[in-house]
Design a protein around this motif. Sequence first.
Motif, short mmCIF file in Angstrom:
data_model
loop_
_atom_site.label_atom_id
_atom_site.label_comp_id
_atom_site.label_asym_id
_atom_site.label_seq_id
_atom_site.Cartn_x
_atom_site.Cartn_y
_atom_site.Cartn_z
N TRP B 250 0.84 -1.24 0.09
CA TRP B 250 0.09 -0.02 0.04
C TRP B 250 0.85 1.17 -0.20
O TRP B 250 0.56 2.39 -0.75
N ARG C 12 0.38 -2.79 12.29
CA ARG C 12 -0.63 -1.97 11.61
C ARG C 12 -0.42 -1.59 10.08
O ARG C 12 -1.44 -1.64 9.31
N ARG C 13 0.60 -1.49 9.68
CA ARG C 13 1.00 -0.92 8.34
C ARG C 13 0.65 -2.12 7.48
O ARG C 13 0.07 -2.24 6.33
N SER C 16 -2.95 -2.76 7.14
CA SER C 16 -3.60 -1.68 6.20
C SER C 16 -3.35 -2.13 4.67
O SER C 16 -3.92 -1.96 3.86
N SER C 17 -2.22 -2.67 4.58
CA SER C 17 -1.59 -3.15 3.30
C SER C 17 -2.73 -4.48 2.69
O SER C 17 -2.97 -4.27 1.63
N TRP C 20 -5.84 -3.11 1.80
CA TRP C 20 -5.69 -2.30 0.40
C TRP C 20 -5.78 -3.37 -0.73
O TRP C 20 -6.46 -3.30 -1.68
#
Lengths: 375, 362, 322
Positions: B250, C12-13, C16-17, C20
Amino acid sequence: MKISMRAARLTRGTVVAAVAGVVLGSALFGTAASAASAKVPKSGVETPSGGTVTETGSTLMYPLFNLWSGGYNGKYSSTTIQTAGTGSGTGISEAENGTIEIGASDAYLSPSVTQANPDLKNIPLAISAQVAAYNVPGVTAHLKLSGKLLSQIYQGQVTKWNASQIASANPGVTLPNIPIVTLHRSDSSGDTFLWTSYLSKADASGWGAKIGFNTTVPWPAAPGALGENGNSGMVSGCKATPGCIAYVGISYLTQLLQGGMGYAALGNAKGQYVAPTTQTIASEAAGFVKKTPANGTISLIYGNINNGYPIVNYEYGIVSTHQSSSTTAKNIRSVLEWASNPKDGGSSQYLSQVNFQPLPPKVQAQSLKQILSIT
Amino acid sequence: MTTADGVAGSIPVTPRAESVGKPKLPRRIRDFARRNEEHAWRGTAWVAVVLPLAALVFAVSVLAVKAWPAIRVNGWYFLYGRNWTYGSGYGTVVHTGGVAHPMGSQFGAWAIIWGTLASSIIAIVIALPLSIGAAFALTERMPTWISRPLGFTIEILAGIPSVVIGLWGILTFGPWLANHVYPVIADHMPDVPVLRYFRNPVGGGEGLLSAGIVLALMIVPIIASTTRDLFMQVPPLPKEGASALGMTDWEVANKVTLPWVRSGIIGATVLGLGRALGETIAIAMIGGASLQIPHTVYLPFTTVAATILSQLDGALTDGTGFAVATLAELALVLAVISVAVNLIARLIVNRTGRVGAPVGGA
Amino acid sequence: MTTLAAGPATRRRRASSTVWRVLTYLALILIMAPAAWLLIGVLARAWSHWQWSVLWTTLTPTGGGLRDQILGTLILMVGVFIIAGTVGVMAGIHLAEMARPNKRSGRLSGPLRTASDILSGFPSIVLGYVGYTALVVGLHWGFSLAAALIILSIMVIPYIAKTTENSLRQVPTGYREGAEALGMSMGYSLRKVVLKSALPGIVTGLLLALAIACGETAPLIYTANFAPTLPHSLTHASFPYLTYVVFQYYNAPQANYHALSYDAALILVVIVLLLLVSSRIIVARTQRHAESARGAGGGRRRRRGGGAEDEPLLGITGAPPR
């Protein structure tokens, strides 16, 4: 910008037919090609010169023109009628432009159009009617609806089917508590002309003063009001929308009933609620025969006639009396004569399939006179 | 390559390739052609390239000339008024400023123009995220044997005629939306400022939201294809470098890929917007044809293009010609909007050029 | 093998990826599902009442087939191919080959290209109206094939010009320089060298322009009206085509017309599919040749300029609104 008439199509067949037509015409009937009126044989219908006659316009008349096309081509195999259902407004416009030969219209020509096109005529060909159709689940009877009530409905002042105004006029009928969805025509429509004429006459101070009648009107903001294209659109749109009310030409009655919809008994000028039957339509038309002028321009709506159905009209063929070639003129005359002849197009064989009525003899004679002036 | 007389041992002569065996035109004609061929090419090409400009200028002038009487009488009201009426067509004819028109005719096209803008905006709002997301899905980590056919399907979607999409919309998709999707949304909407427009009544499927969704379906291929091309052109090195530094997918997409292609996406979006503004047939079939601004997002409306389509036919029933002039004015408004959107697209695309922003740039 | 556990920020990253990636696949599904539904729906509706006789029977007032409408659409496509193809390719040639930067033609080419792009995005109904006013009524041609061909060609010319220009720009300058060095005249090198190399791209653009032309309705309604049979003249006779059938016949009073409407939709989709597949095949064929002939340098240039395999996609982006 004055639009002149279109030039003749120079197909070989037309040229040969034109020559033959002129020779035949002058030999048999002794008239020059540019005479002001032609003579009609005993059968009442001239023989066409061969080719295609293009027709477009009223969707109310479209089913009938389709039947006529088959019947006429069966008798005169040299000539075909090419039909289309595009709305009376288109019929008038294209006849004005000269891009089409016969325009079909439920509405007579407006003064501004006749002023701009003195050669354009509206020729009554048959008598038709219009119904108020609705899709109310559980109601199969003919609801009694007056013009004033319909005006209120279309203005968005009455919004539910079980409103007191409707219920009081229809005692004993169980009306569901669903919103009324009004359907109107989005294209330039003779049916709109008829419907709004009815509303204008029945509710002169309300609809008549505020909105008036025309082939296109500024429809008031009734909740959920839908626009549909053509009579077919009105039928299919009403079928898909429970609670709808729509104005539909009587030639679509079979489709309406098959779709499970009902139609109303409308209030006429005498305060009676009349359902559209052969009898009531004929009564209404009969009441206007004396008043029908030679050019056919008259509204048959909301006549003060006992037991007359209030929305009745002449179906007009919009034609220019000044055609570009005598062959085209002859073909058009032949088609129109055949269509209005009570033995051919005007017989019950065709008219009953679309619930139309034949023209009264006096009006038919007037139409024939107009037809003969096409050259 | 043949020998001149075919006899073994002779010096081979190689004549000009094109003149072997073919009948030759007389020398004078060949010389004339050779000298003037370039002029012919240049001349024809010049005429051909000027043609689009000539056609554009011609179209706009025809519109302006036909619309002039209406522009004079309708004035600015045309752009902000909401009353669209032909007047009493069967009544008297009046003259305003020397132009004849039916009494009571008044043309305020704001509701119609609003319809064009609203449906296009809804279409873009739906299509843009979907296209970008789908383009990412197709280019990142998807094996070619899936992404190629899917890409081809998107191309097919671009080529499907609008009538066919409109037919599906009105027969299948619209009713499905009205029966299964809209009631679910409408029943749970609170009465708050913006969401208010998503409450009941839900209508029958022909309306603003249905038209917007169908329009989105039509412009998604434009945006998605261009975006996909642009993603494929982003050099792999910056992306791989960012990945190597520990950025997640992302973050790579957000900080590397998207900034690189931003102006291209904007350009494609505006081109899609141009298509949505001019869309006629699908809206005519699924829009519901109401000349009012709808109260909820599910109710019928109309656009400039659909109005021209449905009303042009019968406009001549107004014998004064005023209705035709007004429709020409409406067409002129649409043409101006379309040209403006196009010019803005070119400005944005050209300003930032073809190379994307450097990595790390905003 | 790492022994460091991921900290909360990293988790967390990564989460979220993942979200996504799921969203992107969801977007893809949200596009593919209606597209598939649409195509299957068109096929199903038509197939349930399909009769092969639809292809060779004429339209009658109560039913019949779509023979003349199919022929009409094909004739329109051929006409557009000839008219718009010629003008569009010539315009593309001018923009790519002949605009000399320091002369008048060069300075004009920018505005000319802009005008071409604007025309490609012009609403089709407005062009239809202009055609009606100027050709049908103004020149007294009446509803006719001639008016329809002219308007359709105008719609499609900018698009062909753009794809032609793009294909010509991809021909390596080395080819042109070599041709000039060999003493070829400009016309000769154009014919025998440049155009031949760019031909696949040009043909692809033409095929896609045809796909656009066959799917138009609004401009045709006002220039060609509609007819049940093919006329015998270019003017003063309405012309048949398929898209009108789809537009008007799905709720016509004649019940048989409903099936005709679905059939016409299916036939249109099939025509578009054939055109797109053909253009893909042409591109794939020439790519194989090009890869073996050009090598790495040409490949990279192809990539950056929008490669041949991307041509169809780029082309679609400029499609005019319908």
